[in-house]
Design an enzyme around this catalytic site. Structure first.
Site, short mmCIF file in Angstrom:
data_model
loop_
_atom_site.label_atom_id
_atom_site.label_comp_id
_atom_site.label_asym_id
_atom_site.label_seq_id
_atom_site.Cartn_x
_atom_site.Cartn_y
_atom_site.Cartn_z
CE LYS A 129 48.63 38.27 33.49
NZ LYS A 129 47.85 38.24 34.74
CG ASP A 169 45.25 36.52 33.05
OD1 ASP A 169 45.22 37.00 34.20
OD2 ASP A 169 44.75 37.11 32.08
P1 NDP Z 1 38.75 32.94 32.04
O1 NDP Z 1 39.38 32.71 30.72
O2 NDP Z 1 38.50 31.77 32.93
O3 NDP Z 1 37.37 33.71 31.87
C1 NDP Z 1 37.32 34.95 31.23
C2 NDP Z 1 35.89 35.42 31.19
O4 NDP Z 1 35.87 36.76 30.76
C3 NDP Z 1 35.04 34.65 30.18
O5 NDP Z 1 33.71 34.65 30.60
C4 NDP Z 1 35.24 35.48 28.92
O6 NDP Z 1 34.19 35.34 27.97
C5 NDP Z 1 35.25 36.88 29.48
N1 NDP Z 1 36.07 37.73 28.61
C6 NDP Z 1 37.39 37.62 28.36
N2 NDP Z 1 37.81 38.54 27.49
C7 NDP Z 1 36.71 39.26 27.19
C8 NDP Z 1 36.49 40.37 26.36
N3 NDP Z 1 37.50 40.92 25.66
N4 NDP Z 1 35.25 40.87 26.30
C9 NDP Z 1 34.23 40.31 27.01
N5 NDP Z 1 34.37 39.25 27.81
C10 NDP Z 1 35.60 38.75 27.90
O7 NDP Z 1 39.68 34.01 32.76
P2 NDP Z 1 39.79 34.36 34.32
O8 NDP Z 1 38.49 34.21 34.98
O9 NDP Z 1 40.97 33.65 34.84
O10 NDP Z 1 40.20 35.92 34.25
C11 NDP Z 1 39.23 36.95 34.26
C12 NDP Z 1 39.89 38.26 34.69
O11 NDP Z 1 40.46 38.09 35.99
C13 NDP Z 1 41.06 38.74 33.81
O12 NDP Z 1 41.08 40.14 33.82
C14 NDP Z 1 42.29 38.22 34.55
O13 NDP Z 1 43.44 38.97 34.24
C15 NDP Z 1 41.84 38.43 35.98
N6 NDP Z 1 42.53 37.66 37.01
C16 NDP Z 1 42.60 36.30 36.94
C17 NDP Z 1 43.23 35.60 37.95
C18 NDP Z 1 43.26 34.11 37.97
O14 NDP Z 1 43.76 33.54 38.95
N7 NDP Z 1 42.72 33.40 36.97
C19 NDP Z 1 43.89 36.28 39.06
C20 NDP Z 1 43.69 37.71 39.07
C21 NDP Z 1 43.05 38.34 38.06
P3 NDP Z 1 34.48 34.53 26.62
O15 NDP Z 1 34.63 33.11 27.05
O16 NDP Z 1 33.31 34.78 25.75
O17 NDP Z 1 35.76 35.09 26.05
O1 2IT Z 2 46.46 38.47 37.36
C1 2IT Z 2 46.83 37.61 38.19
O2 2IT Z 2 47.15 37.91 39.34
C2 2IT Z 2 46.84 36.21 37.75
N1 2IT Z 2 46.43 35.92 36.63
C3 2IT Z 2 47.36 35.15 38.66
C4 2IT Z 2 48.84 35.07 38.58
C5 2IT Z 2 49.49 33.93 39.33
O3 2IT Z 2 50.71 33.83 39.22
O4 2IT Z 2 48.81 33.17 40.02
#
Ligand code: NDP
Ligand code: 2IT
Length: 449
Positions: A129, A169
Site C-alpha cells: 500500500k 484508493d
Molecule cells: P474515493 O476517494 O473515491 O471516495 C472516498 C469517499 O469517502 C468520499 O465520499 C469521501 O468524502 C469519503 N471519505 C474519505 N475519507 C473520509 C473521512 N476521513 N471521513 C469521512 N469521509 C471520508 O475512495 P474509494 O471509494 O476508492 O475508497 C473508499 C474506501 O474503500 C476506502 O476505505 C478504501 O480503502 C476502500 N477500498 C477501495 C477500493 C478501490 O478499488 N477504490 C478497493 C477496496 C477498498 P470526501 O470527498 O468528503 O473526502
Molecule cells: O484496498 C484495496 O484493495 C484497493 N484500494 C485496491 C487495490 C488494487 O490494487 O486494486
C-alpha cells in the site's frame, strides 16, 4: 513464537511495543492475531518459524519527499510512501491513498489487510500500500498533474510489473492513475502493466472501476443466499459517495434494492424515495466531473441533508460502510441492530471499530469484513495484470463473471474457516484464517526470508 509469547494477548503486547503510536496498524494486527491464534496453537512449526512476527514486519518501507509547485507559484512538500508488506504469494499489490490524514500507521494497516485480502482472491498477489499526505480536494488540474508526476518520479525506482503494482484508493481515480502511468512510461521507456485501474485505451480492464462496489454487493448476495434471501425491496444505507459507494449503489439498484443514503466528509443525504439510476448518474457527474459536495444532491432533489453526521441512524435492512476506517462505532452499530439491520458488508477497509463488530456478531447479523467483501477491486486488478501479460482484453461480461466467481469463492473460504458449528458464520475469523493459511504455507516453503 518467542518463548515469552504464549497467548494472542502476549503477541499483541509485543506488536504494540515494536510499533508505538501506530493505533490503526495495531487495530488490524489485533484482529488477525485473535483470529489465527487457534490455528497457530495447532501448528507449532509456524510458531517456531515466527510466521506472525515476520508477517507484521513489512519487507520494506519506502518514504520519500514529493516536491511540487502550486498555482500561486509557492513551493510545496508532501511525504510519499510505499509499504511493501509481503511478497510470499506474488508481487506486492495494493492501492495508493492521497488524503491529508495519510501516515505510516494508516498505510501499514492497509498494507497488512491487503496481504490477507489478496490471498483470499485466489490470484497470485502479495500485499502493499502507499500514497501521500496530499489533499487532492480543491486542487486544479494544473496542480494535480505535476504532483502525481513528482510522486512517480521517485516511486518508479521501487515498482514494476513483476515487482510491485500499485492502483487507486481514496483520492485516486482514472485521471491520477493516467498521469502516474504516463510518467512511469516516460522515465522507464517501457510500456508495462505497472499500475492497474488504467484507462480503457491503454490496458485498463473493463469493470475495474465498478469492481469493488459490484464485488461487495456480490458478497452480500452470497451471504443472503445462504439464508434463502435476496435484495428485492431491501432498504440499504451506504456511506461515502466515491468510487466504491457509487458502484455499490449501482449494483444494488440493479438488483432491486432501495438505496436511501450516501455521504461525504461533510454529511449525509437521506432520500426516502430512494436513489434511482437517474439520480445516481447525477451523483456520479457531481462527484467525478464537477468534484462537488454531496449536499448539492439534497439542494437539487429536495431531500434531507444531515450536516456533519454519518448515516447509521437511518432505519435499513442492509448497510454498506464504504468511506473510510473507523467510520462506524459501537453506538452506531447498536442503532443499526435496533433498527432491524440484518447485514453489513464493508466496502471500505476497517470501517467498523472492533466494538462495533462485537455488536454485530453478538446480535448474530450477517457481517462481512472489508478484506473479504471489498476484495473485488484488487481481484479485478489481478485480472487486469493477467490481461496485460497476455496483451489481450476480456469483454465486460467475461470480467464480470470472473469477478462474481471470485467473490463466491471468497465467501466459501469464509464459511469453511469461519463456521462455528451452530450455523452462524464468523466471517471475520473465516477471512483472516482463510487468507493467512495460504500466505503462511508459501512463507514456510520459501525458507527464512
Ligand atoms: P474515493 O476517494 O473515491 O471516495 C472516498 C469517499 O469517502 C468520499 O465520499 C469521501 O468524502 C469519503 N471519505 C474519505 N475519507 C473520509 C473521512 N476521513 N471521513 C469521512 N469521509 C471520508 O475512495 P474509494 O471509494 O476508492 O475508497 C473508499 C474506501 O474503500 C476506502 O476505505 C478504501 O480503502 C476502500 N477500498 C477501495 C477500493 C478501490 O478499488 N477504490 C478497493 C477496496 C477498498 P470526501 O470527498 O468528503 O473526502
Ligand atoms: O484496498 C484495496 O484493495 C484497493 N484500494 C485496491 C487495490 C488494487 O490494487 O486494486
Amino acid at each position: 513464537m518467542s518463548s515469552n509469547i504464549k497467548t494472542a494477548e502476549d503477541f499483541i503486547a509485543y506488536a504494540k511495543e515494536r510499533n508505538p503510536n501506530q493505533p490503526e496498524f495495531i487495530q488490524a494486527v489485533e484482529e488477525v492475531a485473535h483470529s489465527v491464534w487457534e490455528h497457530l496453537s495447532n501448528h507449532p512449526e509456524l510458531q517456531r518459524s515466527k510466521i506472525l512476527e515476520r508477517m507484521i514486519e513489512p519487507e520494506r518501507v519506502i518514504m520519500f519527499r514529493v516536491p511540487w509547485i502550486d498555482d500561486r507559484g509557492e513551493f510545496q512538500v508532501n511525504r510519499g510512501y510505499r509499504i511493501q508488506m509481503n511478497s510470499a504469494i506474488g508481487p506486492y499489490k495494493g492501492g495508493l491513498r492521497f488524503h491529508p490524514s495519510v501516515n505510516l500507521s494508516i498505510l501499514k494497516f492497509l498494507a497488512f489487510e491487503q496481504v490477507y485480502k489478496n490471498s483470499l482472491t485466489t490470484l497470485p498477489m502479495g500485499g502493499g500500500k502507499g500514497g501521500a499526505d496530499f489533499n487532492p480536494k480543491g486542487k486544479s488540474d494544473n496542480e494535480v498533474m505535476p504532483f502525481f508526476q513528482s510522486f512517480m518520479t521517485e516511486l518508479q525506482r521501487h515498482v514494476g510489473a513483476n515487482l510491485d503494482v500499485p492502483a487507486g484508493d481514496i483520492g485516486v481515480g482514472g485521471r491520477e492513475v493516467g498521469y502516474m502511468f504516463g510518467q512511469y512510461k516516460r522515465l522507464k521507456n517501457e510500456f508495462t502493466g505497472v499500475l492497474t485501474g488504467k484507462g480503457k485505451t491503454f490496458g485498463g480492464s473493463l469493470i475495474r472501476p465498478e469492481a469493488t462496489g459490484y464485488g461487495c454487493v456480490y458478497f452480500m448476495q452470497e451471504m443472503l443466499k445462504r439464508k434463502g434471501k435476496d435484495f428485492k425491496g431491501k432498504t440499504c444505507v451506504i456511506s461515502g459517495s466515491g468510487n466504491v459507494s457509487q458502484y455499490t449503489a449501482e449494483k444494488l439498484i440493479e438488483l432491486g434494492a432501495k438505496v436511501v443514503t450516501m455521504s461525504d466528509s461533510g454529511g449525509y443525504i437521506y432520500d426516502k424515495d430512494g436513489i434511482d439510476a437517474a439520480k445516481l448518474a447525477w451523483i456520479m457527474d457531481l462527484k467525478n466531473v464537477k468534484r462537488g459536495r454531496i449536499k448539492a444532491y439534497a439542494d437539487h432533489y429536495g431531500c434531507e441533508y444531515h450536516e456533519g453526521q454519518r448515516p447509521w441512524g437511518v432505519k435499513c435492512d442492509l448497510a454498506f460502510p464504504s468511506a473510510t476506517q473507523n467510520e462506524l462505532n459501537e453506538s452506531e452499530a447498536k442503532a443499526l441492530v435496533e433498527n432491524g439491520c440484518e447485514g453489513v458488508a464493508e466496502g471500505a477497509n476497517m470501517p467498523s471499530t472492533p466494538a462495533a463488530i462485537e455488536v454485530f456478531q453478538a446480535a448474530k447479523i450477517l457481517f462481512a469484513p472489508g478484506k473479504a467483501s471489498n476484495a473485488g477491486g484488487v481481484a479485478t486488478s489481478g485480472l487486469e495484470m493477467s490481461q496485460n501479460s497476455l496483451r489481450y482484453g476480456w469483454t465486460r461480461e467475461e470480467v464480470d463473471e470472473k469477478l462474481n466467481n471470485i467473490m463466491k469463492s471468497i465467501h466459501e473460504t469464509c464459511v469453511q474457516h469461519g463456521s462455528n458449528g451452530n450455523g452462524y458464520v464468523d466471517y471475520v475469523k473465516g477471512a483472516n484464517v482463510g487468507g493467512f493459511v495460504k500466505v503462511a504455507e508459501a512463507m514456510m516453503a520459501q525458507g527464512l526470508v
